[in-house]
Every structure is written in C-alpha cells, then in structure tokens.
Design a protein around this motif. Structure first.
Motif, short mmCIF file in Angstrom:
data_model
loop_
_atom_site.label_atom_id
_atom_site.label_comp_id
_atom_site.label_asym_id
_atom_site.label_seq_id
_atom_site.Cartn_x
_atom_site.Cartn_y
_atom_site.Cartn_z
N PRO A 16 0.80 -1.23 0.00
CA PRO A 16 0.00 0.00 0.00
C PRO A 16 0.83 1.27 0.00
CG PRO A 16 -0.10 -1.09 2.14
CD PRO A 16 0.58 -2.05 1.21
N LEU A 17 2.11 1.15 0.32
CA LEU A 17 2.99 2.32 0.35
C LEU A 17 3.83 2.45 -0.93
CD1 LEU A 17 4.34 1.99 3.99
CD2 LEU A 17 2.15 2.90 3.20
N ALA A 18 3.47 1.69 -1.97
CA ALA A 18 4.26 1.71 -3.20
C ALA A 18 4.39 3.14 -3.72
CB ALA A 18 3.60 0.83 -4.26
N GLY A 19 5.61 3.56 -3.95
CA GLY A 19 5.88 4.89 -4.47
C GLY A 19 6.09 5.96 -3.43
N ILE A 20 5.75 5.67 -2.17
CA ILE A 20 5.88 6.71 -1.13
C ILE A 20 6.69 6.27 0.07
CG2 ILE A 20 3.74 7.88 -1.81
CD1 ILE A 20 3.64 6.16 1.46
N ALA A 21 6.97 4.97 0.22
CA ALA A 21 7.71 4.50 1.39
C ALA A 21 9.16 4.97 1.33
CB ALA A 21 7.66 2.98 1.47
N LEU A 74 11.87 -0.72 -4.46
CA LEU A 74 11.37 -0.14 -5.70
C LEU A 74 9.86 -0.06 -5.64
CD1 LEU A 74 11.49 -2.71 -8.68
CD2 LEU A 74 11.33 -3.34 -6.28
N ASP A 75 9.29 0.76 -6.52
CA ASP A 75 7.84 0.93 -6.64
C ASP A 75 7.35 -0.07 -7.68
OD1 ASP A 75 5.23 1.67 -7.09
OD2 ASP A 75 5.69 3.73 -7.71
N ALA A 76 6.56 -1.05 -7.24
CA ALA A 76 6.09 -2.11 -8.13
C ALA A 76 4.82 -1.75 -8.88
CB ALA A 76 5.87 -3.39 -7.32
N THR A 77 4.29 -0.55 -8.67
CA THR A 77 3.03 -0.18 -9.31
C THR A 77 3.05 -0.35 -10.83
OG1 THR A 77 2.58 1.40 -7.53
CG2 THR A 77 1.31 1.66 -9.56
N PRO A 78 4.10 0.07 -11.54
CA PRO A 78 4.09 -0.12 -13.00
C PRO A 78 3.99 -1.57 -13.43
CG PRO A 78 5.76 1.48 -12.38
CD PRO A 78 5.28 0.85 -11.11
N GLN A 79 4.63 -2.46 -12.68
CA GLN A 79 4.57 -3.88 -13.04
C GLN A 79 3.19 -4.46 -12.77
OE1 GLN A 79 7.73 -2.68 -11.39
NE2 GLN A 79 7.99 -2.37 -13.59
N ILE A 80 2.56 -4.06 -11.67
CA ILE A 80 1.20 -4.53 -11.40
C ILE A 80 0.26 -4.07 -12.51
CG2 ILE A 80 -0.78 -4.27 -9.83
CD1 ILE A 80 1.23 -4.13 -7.52
N ARG A 81 0.38 -2.82 -12.91
CA ARG A 81 -0.50 -2.30 -13.97
C ARG A 81 -0.25 -2.99 -15.30
NH1 ARG A 81 0.14 4.14 -12.45
NH2 ARG A 81 -1.38 4.17 -10.73
N GLU A 82 1.02 -3.25 -15.59
CA GLU A 82 1.34 -3.87 -16.87
C GLU A 82 0.78 -5.29 -16.95
OE1 GLU A 82 4.90 -3.87 -20.09
OE2 GLU A 82 5.50 -3.92 -17.97
N ARG A 139 -6.46 -24.21 -11.26
CA ARG A 139 -7.12 -23.67 -10.08
C ARG A 139 -6.83 -22.19 -10.02
NH1 ARG A 139 -8.40 -26.62 -5.44
NH2 ARG A 139 -9.21 -24.63 -4.68
N LYS A 140 -7.18 -21.56 -8.91
CA LYS A 140 -6.89 -20.14 -8.71
C LYS A 140 -5.39 -19.88 -8.70
CE LYS A 140 -8.17 -21.00 -4.03
NZ LYS A 140 -8.89 -20.55 -2.85
N PHE A 141 -5.02 -18.64 -8.99
CA PHE A 141 -3.61 -18.27 -9.06
C PHE A 141 -3.44 -16.90 -8.42
CE2 PHE A 141 0.24 -16.70 -11.20
CZ PHE A 141 1.07 -17.80 -11.05
N LYS A 142 -2.67 -16.85 -7.34
CA LYS A 142 -2.52 -15.63 -6.54
C LYS A 142 -1.13 -15.04 -6.73
CE LYS A 142 -5.83 -17.18 -3.05
NZ LYS A 142 -6.07 -17.47 -1.61
N SER A 143 -1.10 -13.74 -7.05
CA SER A 143 0.15 -13.07 -7.40
C SER A 143 0.41 -11.89 -6.46
CB SER A 143 0.09 -12.52 -8.83
OG SER A 143 -0.27 -13.51 -9.76
N ALA A 144 1.69 -11.55 -6.33
CA ALA A 144 2.09 -10.37 -5.55
C ALA A 144 3.31 -9.75 -6.20
CB ALA A 144 2.40 -10.76 -4.10
N PHE A 145 3.34 -8.42 -6.21
CA PHE A 145 4.50 -7.64 -6.65
C PHE A 145 4.76 -6.58 -5.58
CE2 PHE A 145 3.36 -9.31 -10.76
CZ PHE A 145 4.52 -9.30 -11.53
N SER A 146 5.99 -6.53 -5.08
CA SER A 146 6.25 -5.55 -4.03
C SER A 146 7.73 -5.27 -3.88
CB SER A 146 5.69 -6.04 -2.69
OG SER A 146 6.01 -5.14 -1.66
N GLU A 159 21.82 -2.78 -8.95
CA GLU A 159 20.60 -2.62 -9.72
C GLU A 159 19.40 -3.11 -8.91
OE1 GLU A 159 21.84 -3.55 -14.27
OE2 GLU A 159 22.08 -5.21 -12.86
N VAL A 160 18.27 -2.42 -9.04
CA VAL A 160 17.05 -2.88 -8.37
C VAL A 160 16.25 -3.75 -9.33
CG1 VAL A 160 16.91 -0.95 -6.78
CG2 VAL A 160 15.77 -0.80 -8.99
#
Length: 555
Positions: free
Chosen positions: A176-181, A186-194, A210-217, A242-243
């Motif tokens: 929830p703090l992506a981009g501001i922490a 790194l800020d994973a927001t661009p990867q989540i959106r892509e 079955r279901k598939f649960k993902s996380a980027f952070s 490199e990040v």
C-alpha cells in the motif's frame, strides 16, 4: 484387472491432466465445465438473461461455476448450522443472494473510487463491505438483478470484478505504500499495472487448473506475504546495485500448506510481466488438472523443485536465461503499516485498523471524506485487512487520527485489534462450520480488558473451516473452526488451535487434543498469552517461546 491389483508401473503412468503432456480431456466436472464454455463468457448471460429473468433462470453450471469468473459466489442460506456444512447439497445451502468481490489490484483506491464502492454497499449490499486479506472489498446480499448496475458503477471509475474469483489469475496484491515508502526497494506499481492490462481478462489465461494468486512488491516489511503466494516478485538489489525482483513460486496454505520457493533469479522490472506470464503459462500447461485438491501450482513446484521449474521457464517459455539474484532481507516484526509514519516526500501516511476488516458503506464514505480533507484523497487497502490514508501533512496527522477514532478506526490500536484477522465465517460462507467475524471482534474487546498492558507482536487468526482463508497455519495463535464437544457432552462451535506459526519460517504447532469451545476461547487465549508474557526472554517472540514451552503451558 481392478485398479487395486494393477502393476505399480501401470498406476504410475496415469496422467495428472497436464495439457503440455497431451492430457486435454476433462477429468472432472470443473474441467468439463471450463471446456464447455469459457468462464469469461458468462458476463453476457448475466447482463442479457439472468439479471432480467431472475435467480431461477440461472444455469447451475454458471451459478456454481462460471459466475466466479466475475467475482460472484452464492452465499450461505441463513439458519443452516455448521453441522450441515459439507453434508447438504449446494441447492439447499445456496441462498438467492450473492457475495461479490471487487478486484483492487495493488490495493490502490482514490476517494472517488472509494465513494463508488461505498454507494454500491448502501444501495445494493445492505451496507455490507469487508476488507479482505487480499486487498479486495467483499459485498454480501447482492441480487442478480442488480449486478449489471453494479458493474457499470465500478467500471465508470476503473474498477472491476473480473477474475476476482474462479480458476484465473486473481487480484495482484502490492504494498500500500508503493511509491511513497521512504525505505522501499522499488515501486512495483508499473509492473502490477502492466500485468493487469496485458493479461487479466485474456482467454489465454482464463482456464487455469485452479486459482492463481500473485504479488508484486518492493516493500522492506514484506507486507504482501510473498511466502504464501502462488507467485511473488519481491524487490531486491543485486551485486551491481541494480534494483529488480526475486521470483518466488509455489506458496499456499489451505489443507496442505507450503511455503513458496525462490527461483534464485534476478528479474529486471521491464522483464517482470513476461516472467510472470511464463510462470502462469507453466501452471496452465503443466498444472495438475485431474484431482482438484492437487491442482494448485504448489504441488507442481513441490514435485519439480525450483531448479527444474526455472529450467522449464527459461527454456520453454522465456527463450533466455535469467541471471542469478539475491533473496530479500528478512521481514519486519509487523508487516501491516498501521500507525503514523513518514513518507519519502516529507508527508505522512496514516494506517488504521477496522475490526477484523469489517466496514460498511457509510464508513467507507467517511473514509473517503477524511482522505480528501486531511490528505490527497489516496486510500489503500492492505493484505492484513487494514486501510491506509496517504499524503497527510504533518500538521494534519493527529487531527486525522482523532477523526478516525470517532468512527472506531484505530491508528494506535492494541496488539489484539491490530493483529487479529478473521475470514467470512458461517454468517455468509457455505464452507464454514463456525461464526468468525463477531467472535473475533468480541475476543478483541475481552483481551483488551483483561490484558491492557500487553504490547508484544501477536497474530490471532480466526478461520471458519480448514481452508485457511485467514492464514491460520502462519499465525501465532491460529484458530481452525470445527464442531467440538463441551463439558456437558453437547456438540458446539469451537476451534482446533495451531500455535507459533510464522510466515516463511514454520507452520503452527498442533498440540495433541488442543481444542476449545467458542465460549471458552477468550479464557484459553488469555491463559496462554499470560504464560508467554511471564516466561518470555528478552526479545523472544511468541513463536520462539512456543517451540521451547512445555505442552502443559500451551494448554
């Protein structure tokens, strides 16, 4: 020859339903339904037929199958006790109303989006709204007749229920703090959106085993609990400075818990979407479709191992080798982002705790107002059933905290309020055996009265059945709902107790015969917490104490 007397070699050749090995024929009812019609196609029938003709017009294969591709589950009919869970047919358990899950990728909301969610709750869901531990919002009491209007409202502000459930790539959770922490890798927001924009809703991935649960952070607290996701991309810094991401695969709980395994790679941010696609494609093609209880990717990863999985990913799906990469640093003791903390731009974020994720339409509207009054209007959900308001000037933080407290939203909650989680429970869930949300809320109140000075990190996770939606195996005190016998010999609601679980480290210990009735739950928790507090050494966590404590101290 009967199956039991077949030679072992013949039995071993039986297929697991893996498409990549040529097993394309459906091997169970779920696979047959998916082959007959893609779950994504149900949207047109909901809009054109079912919403107009009503509940009785719904094809059973859609009702208990394909509806999930758009976040819809029938909810439990009121008045059916937990003893009948699993024994009654769906037709008797089903109510004529639905649970509806709103997909919130990365947990990111604007005030406008939050107000729309709030309005839907008030108009169509009898005020219900729960923040889930996957950053979604979940409604109850939804009528099929109202679903098109709900979709129209959500889609007008960029939200959706598409693939919120079903055998699909579900919501992608993010920090929830992506981009501001201030300390993020790194800020994973661009990867989540892509990933969302490229692949969610694509027929290419709408029929998974079955279901598939993902996380980027890139969060240093590891708030997305990457250890128990099907796939997780975790921010790291390589030896060259490199990040990028380390990739983890094969995590999951339910009745057969496993922690995700690191692939040992370094993924550049611009590669992340195609690596995610490759991993998902392996699951689609090689996942075990024959037996539904073995259809999660964790079973494939457990059988193959991380090295083979990486080899197949690189050679068959990516077409190039990934460099080796480091694993992330250990997580912080608390991963939830509750409290008032500085952002990297000099402003502050304010994280607060509803009771076990339960909010309502009116309250969500108030949160949107407060986010605009004291911040920039940006709101985040967390994977711990909490909420965060971003971009608050320093001079506004205490005023916001006081305003939230007026609505029982605590910025400085007790350990018990902060770290107690509960699933939906028997109130609405057809799989549940016991009540959870109210029981957990009552437990918080009682523990705050009995143990007002206890301040150590302590997770208490309350689940209504064995499926672990509330992560019972990785809690300090995990409570699995079941029917137990009380002192009078009467069958009543109760819990099996798991102790000392830690995400990524160990699953909770089960002490032989350790159960409690729902009525006796508070007394038990108070007793074991007092023993820990009295016996703990300096810096010793509850999980560490459990490993050395006598079983008599745990009872």
């Amino acid at each position: 020859m009967p199956p039991a007397t077949r030679p072992a070699a013949a039995r071993r050749k039986r297929g697991e339903g893996q498409w990549a090995l040529g097993y394309r024929e459906p091997l169970n009812k779920n696979e047959e339904n998916k082959k007959n019609d893609d779950g994504l196609n149900v949207r047109d029938r909901i809009i054109g037929i079912y919403s107009k003709a009503g509940f009785d017009s719904i094809d059973p294969a859609d009702l208990r199958g394909r509806f999930r591709w758009y976040g819809l589950y029938t909810q439990r009919k009121p008045g059916i006790d937990g003893g009948k869970t699993g024994s009654l047919p769906d037709e008797e358990l089903d109510d004529r109303y639905f649970m509806l899950r709103v997909r919130i990728d990365g947990g990111q909301l604007s005030a406008e989006q939050t107000r729309v969610i709030a309005d839907i709750s008030t108009r169509y869901a009898r005020g219900t709204a729960d923040v889930t531990d996957r950053q979604n919002i979940q409604y109850h009491w939804i009528r099929i007749e109202d679903v098109p209007a709900i979709w129209e409202a959500l889609e007008s502000v960029g939200l959706s229920t598409m693939e919120a459930c079903g055998d699909t790539p579900r919501v992608i959770i993010g920090c929830p703090l992506a981009g501001i922490a201030a300390d993020e890798v790194l800020d994973a927001t661009p990867q989540i959106r892509e990933v969302h924009d490229r692949y969610i809703g694509s027929p290419e991935f709408s029929n998974l085993p079955r279901k598939f649960k993902s996380a980027f952070s890139g969060c240093t607290a590891h708030c997305t609990v990457h250890e128990i996701n099907d796939v997780a991309f975790v921010g790291v810094v390589n030896d060259a400075g490199e990040v990028g991401y380390q990739a983890f695969v094969g995590g999951g709980l339910s009745t057969n818990p496993m922690f995700a395994q690191s692939l040992g790679v370094f993924v550049k941010p611009e590669q992340a979407h195609e690596v995610w696609k490759g991993i998902l494609s392996i699951f689609r093609d090689y996942g075990y479709r024959r037996l539904r209880h073995r259809a999660r990717i964790k079973f494939l990863v457990a059988d193959w191992g991380a090295a083979k999985f990486r080899e197949v990913l690189e050679k068959e799906y990516l077409g190039y080798a990934l460099p080796d990469g480091p694993d992330p640093a250990p997580p912080l003791p608390r991963r939830d982002h509750v409290g008032i903390h500085p952002q990297k731009d000099g402003r502050f974020y304010v994280g607060f705790a509803p009771r076990v994720g339960r909010v309502n339409g009116e309250l969500l509207g108030t949160i949107a107002d407060l986010a605009e009054r004291y911040g920039s209007g940006r709101i985040r959900t967390t994977a711990e059933q909490k909420l965060v308001i971003l971009d608050v000037p320093g001079e506004n933080t205490e005023a916001l905290a006081a305003a939230l407290a007026e609505h029982d939203l605590q910025v400085r909650p007790s350990t018990f309020r902060r770290q107690t989680m509960a699933c939906t429970g028997i109130e609405y869930c057809k799989l549940a055996i016991v009540e959870t949300k109210q029981r957990a809320s009552d437990l918080i109140d009682e523990l705050e009265k009995r143990l007002p000075d206890f301040d150590q990190p302590l997770t208490i996770n309350v689940n209504g059945c064995p499926n672990a939606c509330a992560r019972i195996q990785v809690a300090d005190i995990g409570l699995k709902g079941q029917l137990v016998v009380d002192e009078d010999g009467t069958q009543v609601e109760g819990f099996q107790i798991h102790l000392g679980g830690q995400v990524g480290a160990s699953f909770g210990k089960k002490v032989r015969g350790l159960k409690t009735t729902s009525a006796g739950l508070t007394d038990y928790v108070e007793r074991v917490v007092r023993r820990y507090d009295a016996q703990r050494q300096e810096g010793e966590t509850f999980a560490q104490w459990v490993q050395r404590a006598d079983d008599t101290d745990l009872k």
